[in-house]
Design a protein around this motif. Structure first.
Motif, PDB file in Angstrom:
ATOM      1  N   ALA A 120       0.833  -1.204   0.000  1.00 45.00           N
ATOM      2  CA  ALA A 120       0.000   0.000   0.000  1.00 45.00           C
ATOM      3  C   ALA A 120       0.867   1.253   0.000  1.00 45.00           C
ATOM      4  O   ALA A 120       0.582   2.232  -0.717  1.00 45.00           O
ATOM      5  CB  ALA A 120      -0.927  -0.001   1.210  1.00 45.00           C
ATOM      6  N   LEU A 121       1.944   1.236   0.786  1.00 40.99           N
ATOM      7  CA  LEU A 121       2.835   2.401   0.811  1.00 40.99           C
ATOM      8  C   LEU A 121       3.512   2.611  -0.536  1.00 40.99           C
ATOM      9  O   LEU A 121       3.661   3.745  -1.006  1.00 40.99           O
ATOM     10  CB  LEU A 121       3.883   2.210   1.913  1.00 40.99           C
ATOM     11  CG  LEU A 121       3.351   2.215   3.352  1.00 40.99           C
ATOM     12  CD1 LEU A 121       4.488   1.939   4.325  1.00 40.99           C
ATOM     13  CD2 LEU A 121       2.689   3.540   3.672  1.00 40.99           C
ATOM     14  N   ARG A 122       3.913   1.522  -1.173  1.00 43.29           N
ATOM     15  CA  ARG A 122       4.554   1.653  -2.486  1.00 43.29           C
ATOM     16  C   ARG A 122       3.583   2.167  -3.543  1.00 43.29           C
ATOM     17  O   ARG A 122       3.943   2.986  -4.404  1.00 43.29           O
ATOM     18  CB  ARG A 122       5.139   0.308  -2.922  1.00 43.29           C
ATOM     19  CG  ARG A 122       6.364  -0.128  -2.117  1.00 43.29           C
ATOM     20  CD  ARG A 122       6.904  -1.460  -2.613  1.00 43.29           C
ATOM     21  NE  ARG A 122       8.044  -1.890  -1.818  1.00 43.29           N
ATOM     22  CZ  ARG A 122       9.289  -1.500  -2.045  1.00 43.29           C
ATOM     23  NH1 ARG A 122       9.549  -0.686  -3.058  1.00 43.29           N
ATOM     24  NH2 ARG A 122      10.284  -1.932  -1.281  1.00 43.29           N
ATOM     25  N   LEU A 123       2.352   1.715  -3.476  1.00 41.61           N
ATOM     26  CA  LEU A 123       1.353   2.210  -4.428  1.00 41.61           C
ATOM     27  C   LEU A 123       1.070   3.690  -4.206  1.00 41.61           C
ATOM     28  O   LEU A 123       0.923   4.467  -5.166  1.00 41.61           O
ATOM     29  CB  LEU A 123       0.063   1.397  -4.301  1.00 41.61           C
ATOM     30  CG  LEU A 123       0.123  -0.050  -4.806  1.00 41.61           C
ATOM     31  CD1 LEU A 123      -1.182  -0.764  -4.531  1.00 41.61           C
ATOM     32  CD2 LEU A 123       0.443  -0.083  -6.294  1.00 41.61           C
ATOM     33  N   ASP A 124       0.965   4.113  -2.942  1.00 39.29           N
ATOM     34  CA  ASP A 124       0.761   5.533  -2.644  1.00 39.29           C
ATOM     35  C   ASP A 124       1.935   6.367  -3.136  1.00 39.29           C
ATOM     36  O   ASP A 124       1.749   7.447  -3.727  1.00 39.29           O
ATOM     37  CB  ASP A 124       0.572   5.731  -1.140  1.00 39.29           C
ATOM     38  CG  ASP A 124      -0.745   5.164  -0.649  1.00 39.29           C
ATOM     39  OD1 ASP A 124      -1.665   5.015  -1.481  1.00 39.29           O
ATOM     40  OD2 ASP A 124      -0.853   4.860   0.552  1.00 39.29           O
ATOM     41  N   GLU A 125       3.144   5.866  -2.930  1.00 42.69           N
ATOM     42  CA  GLU A 125       4.329   6.606  -3.372  1.00 42.69           C
ATOM     43  C   GLU A 125       4.396   6.661  -4.895  1.00 42.69           C
ATOM     44  O   GLU A 125       4.731   7.703  -5.473  1.00 42.69           O
ATOM     45  CB  GLU A 125       5.584   5.937  -2.808  1.00 42.69           C
ATOM     46  CG  GLU A 125       6.874   6.718  -3.096  1.00 42.69           C
ATOM     47  CD  GLU A 125       8.086   6.054  -2.468  1.00 42.69           C
ATOM     48  OE1 GLU A 125       9.194   6.601  -2.633  1.00 42.69           O
ATOM     49  OE2 GLU A 125       7.920   5.006  -1.805  1.00 42.69           O
ATOM     50  N   THR A 126       4.035   5.567  -5.550  1.00 40.16           N
ATOM     51  CA  THR A 126       4.024   5.557  -7.013  1.00 40.16           C
ATOM     52  C   THR A 126       3.008   6.555  -7.565  1.00 40.16           C
ATOM     53  O   THR A 126       3.295   7.309  -8.506  1.00 40.16           O
ATOM     54  CB  THR A 126       3.693   4.143  -7.517  1.00 40.16           C
ATOM     55  OG1 THR A 126       4.652   3.216  -7.009  1.00 40.16           O
ATOM     56  CG2 THR A 126       3.715   4.086  -9.033  1.00 40.16           C
ATOM     57  N   GLU A 127       1.824   6.572  -6.983  1.00 41.82           N
ATOM     58  CA  GLU A 127       0.794   7.518  -7.439  1.00 41.82           C
ATOM     59  C   GLU A 127       1.248   8.962  -7.222  1.00 41.82           C
ATOM     60  O   GLU A 127       1.027   9.835  -8.081  1.00 41.82           O
ATOM     61  CB  GLU A 127      -0.504   7.249  -6.695  1.00 41.82           C
ATOM     62  CG  GLU A 127      -1.665   8.103  -7.170  1.00 41.82           C
ATOM     63  CD  GLU A 127      -2.963   7.732  -6.477  1.00 41.82           C
ATOM     64  OE1 GLU A 127      -3.984   8.414  -6.750  1.00 41.82           O
ATOM     65  OE2 GLU A 127      -2.961   6.779  -5.677  1.00 41.82           O
ATOM     66  N   LEU A 128       1.888   9.224  -6.082  1.00 43.71           N
ATOM     67  CA  LEU A 128       2.368  10.576  -5.812  1.00 43.71           C
ATOM     68  C   LEU A 128       3.440  11.000  -6.817  1.00 43.71           C
ATOM     69  O   LEU A 128       3.412  12.125  -7.349  1.00 43.71           O
ATOM     70  CB  LEU A 128       2.916  10.649  -4.390  1.00 43.71           C
ATOM     71  CG  LEU A 128       3.532  11.983  -3.961  1.00 43.71           C
ATOM     72  CD1 LEU A 128       2.496  13.096  -4.038  1.00 43.71           C
ATOM     73  CD2 LEU A 128       4.110  11.889  -2.562  1.00 43.71           C
ATOM     74  N   LEU A 129       4.383  10.113  -7.114  1.00 41.50           N
ATOM     75  CA  LEU A 129       5.449  10.451  -8.064  1.00 41.50           C
ATOM     76  C   LEU A 129       4.905  10.642  -9.479  1.00 41.50           C
ATOM     77  O   LEU A 129       5.341  11.554 -10.200  1.00 41.50           O
ATOM     78  CB  LEU A 129       6.513   9.344  -8.047  1.00 41.50           C
ATOM     79  CG  LEU A 129       7.365   9.254  -6.778  1.00 41.50           C
ATOM     80  CD1 LEU A 129       8.237   8.020  -6.810  1.00 41.50           C
ATOM     81  CD2 LEU A 129       8.227  10.508  -6.624  1.00 41.50           C
ATOM     82  N   LEU A 130       3.967   9.806  -9.880  1.00 42.68           N
ATOM     83  CA  LEU A 130       3.363   9.971 -11.214  1.00 42.68           C
ATOM     84  C   LEU A 130       2.590  11.282 -11.297  1.00 42.68           C
ATOM     85  O   LEU A 130       2.627  11.976 -12.331  1.00 42.68           O
ATOM     86  CB  LEU A 130       2.436   8.791 -11.507  1.00 42.68           C
ATOM     87  CG  LEU A 130       3.111   7.437 -11.736  1.00 42.68           C
ATOM     88  CD1 LEU A 130       2.064   6.350 -11.922  1.00 42.68           C
ATOM     89  CD2 LEU A 130       4.038   7.489 -12.952  1.00 42.68           C
ATOM     90  N   THR A 131       1.892  11.651 -10.219  1.00 39.21           N
ATOM     91  CA  THR A 131       1.166  12.931 -10.215  1.00 39.21           C
ATOM     92  C   THR A 131       2.132  14.109 -10.303  1.00 39.21           C
ATOM     93  O   THR A 131       1.892  15.073 -11.055  1.00 39.21           O
ATOM     94  CB  THR A 131       0.321  13.033  -8.937  1.00 39.21           C
ATOM     95  OG1 THR A 131      -0.559  11.919  -8.856  1.00 39.21           O
ATOM     96  CG2 THR A 131      -0.507  14.306  -8.950  1.00 39.21           C
ATOM     97  N   LEU A 132       3.233  14.044  -9.574  1.00 32.78           N
ATOM     98  CA  LEU A 132       4.229  15.117  -9.623  1.00 32.78           C
ATOM     99  C   LEU A 132       4.832  15.245 -11.019  1.00 32.78           C
ATOM    100  O   LEU A 132       4.979  16.352 -11.546  1.00 32.78           O
ATOM    101  CB  LEU A 132       5.325  14.853  -8.589  1.00 32.78           C
ATOM    102  CG  LEU A 132       4.934  15.029  -7.120  1.00 32.78           C
ATOM    103  CD1 LEU A 132       6.096  14.638  -6.220  1.00 32.78           C
ATOM    104  CD2 LEU A 132       4.515  16.454  -6.836  1.00 32.78           C
ATOM    105  N   GLY A 133       5.192  14.105 -11.615  1.00 36.27           N
ATOM    106  CA  GLY A 133       5.762  14.161 -12.954  1.00 36.27           C
ATOM    107  C   GLY A 133       4.789  14.719 -13.974  1.00 36.27           C
ATOM    108  O   GLY A 133       5.161  15.529 -14.833  1.00 36.27           O
TER     109      GLY A 133
END
Length: 325
Positions: A120-133
């Protein structure tokens, strides 16, 4: 025929009785009149009593009707208050229902196994990084920042062992390939080519004028201040002051175009280049040079200022859909 004294009619003896009968009838009539009058008075008194009683009953009915109307208005107000209270209670019940639904959804999300642990933490971090990019590229046009954010998201996504996210990694790889294929930032390319054009246009102007002056015939050098030869389709600045003013205007428009490119303002960038083309008409010494410089301006105006990636945001959208399911 003789009539004897015995045959004469005898006098009417019952006359006193006839008078007594008349008095008796008169007395009866008087008694009847008195009785009738007494009966009429009694009837009239009863009618008055009935009228008074009827009036009292009407007044009592009116008072009772007024009391019933007052009570009805009171009941109507109570019904209105009850209706308002029911509406408030209904709204509160709807709010409680919505809060219960939200709580139920929260419990369902908490019960989802994908919401727990490192995944769950990795998915949240992935979503955050994709949103930032995605936002850095769309808003700021920071291509390098978007590439770094997508690279970090790919590294985080590689740590998830769930095979359900294999297609997501493939989509992210395609999106990163499209970003890498863009090369340099289109804005940087446009500004670099604009600087080259500015040096190519503004620097040789004075040298060309000096060369043409030195190679001009003696009559042009002698009478150049008195006679000016210009093309019929445009006004070329020949005097030094006019050429300096035209050159300053051209440099100003090129600076405005560079500032518009920095802002990624396509309309302002093209408008500044159009005005720069007007100043070129006054500076270009010949039709061939003017045509070449106008072609360069058209090429510069057609350059994009923002990167175009059709697949931008597809990985983020796919990730959100998978997490929603």
């Amino acid at each position: 025929m003789s009539i004897s004294p015995d045959d004469t009619p005898a006098p009417d003896t019952p006359t006193p009785r006839r008078g007594r009968n008349a008095g008796l009838w008169l007395l009866v009539l008087v008694l009847l009149a008195i009785g009738s009058y007494a009966a009429w008075r009694r009837w009239h008194a009863r009618e008055q009593d009935d009228a008074v009683a009827m009036r009292q009953q009407i007044d009592a009915l009116s008072e009772r009707l007024n009391a019933m109307r007052t009570e009805q208005r009171s009941h109507a107000r109570r019904l209105q208050q009850a209706d308002s209270l029911n509406r408030v209670l209904r709204d509160e019940l709807d709010g409680i229902t919505q809060r219960a639904a939200l709580l139920e959804a929260s419990v369902e999300k908490l019960a989802d196994p994908d919401r727990h642990g490192a995944q769950a933490l990795r998915l949240d971090e992935t979503e955050l990084l994709l949103t930032l990019g995605d936002q850095r590229l769309r808003i700021a046009g920071d291509l390098d920042g978007a590439r770094r954010a997508y690279a970090l998201a790919a590294g985080v996504l590689e740590g998830i062992d769930d095979p359900a996210y294999l297609s997501l990694r493939q989509t992210l790889l395609q999106e990163r390939t499209a970003l890498d294929a863009l090369g340099a930032d289109p804005k940087v390319k446009a500004i670099a080519q604009l600087d080259v054009f500015a040096q190519d246009v503004t620097a040789p102007v004075e040298r060309e004028v000096a060369a043409q002056t030195s190679l001009a015939p003696w009559w042009r050098r002698a009478f150049g201040n008195l006679i000016q030869v210009q093309p019929t389709d445009r006004a070329v600045a020949v005097q030094a002051a006019d050429r300096a003013a035209a050159l300053a205007g051209l440099q100003l428009e090129i600076s405005l175009a560079r500032a518009a490119a920095e802002r990624r303002d396509v309309a302002g960038y093209r408008e500044a280049l159009r005005r720069a083309g007007v100043w070129l008409h006054r500076l270009a010494p010949g039709p061939a040079v003017l045509a070449r410089q106008r072609a360069q301006l058209q090429t510069l105006a057609a350059l994009p200022l923002s990167p175009a990636v059709p697949t931008l945001g597809s990985t983020l959208q796919q990730l959100r859909q998978m997490r929603a399911r």
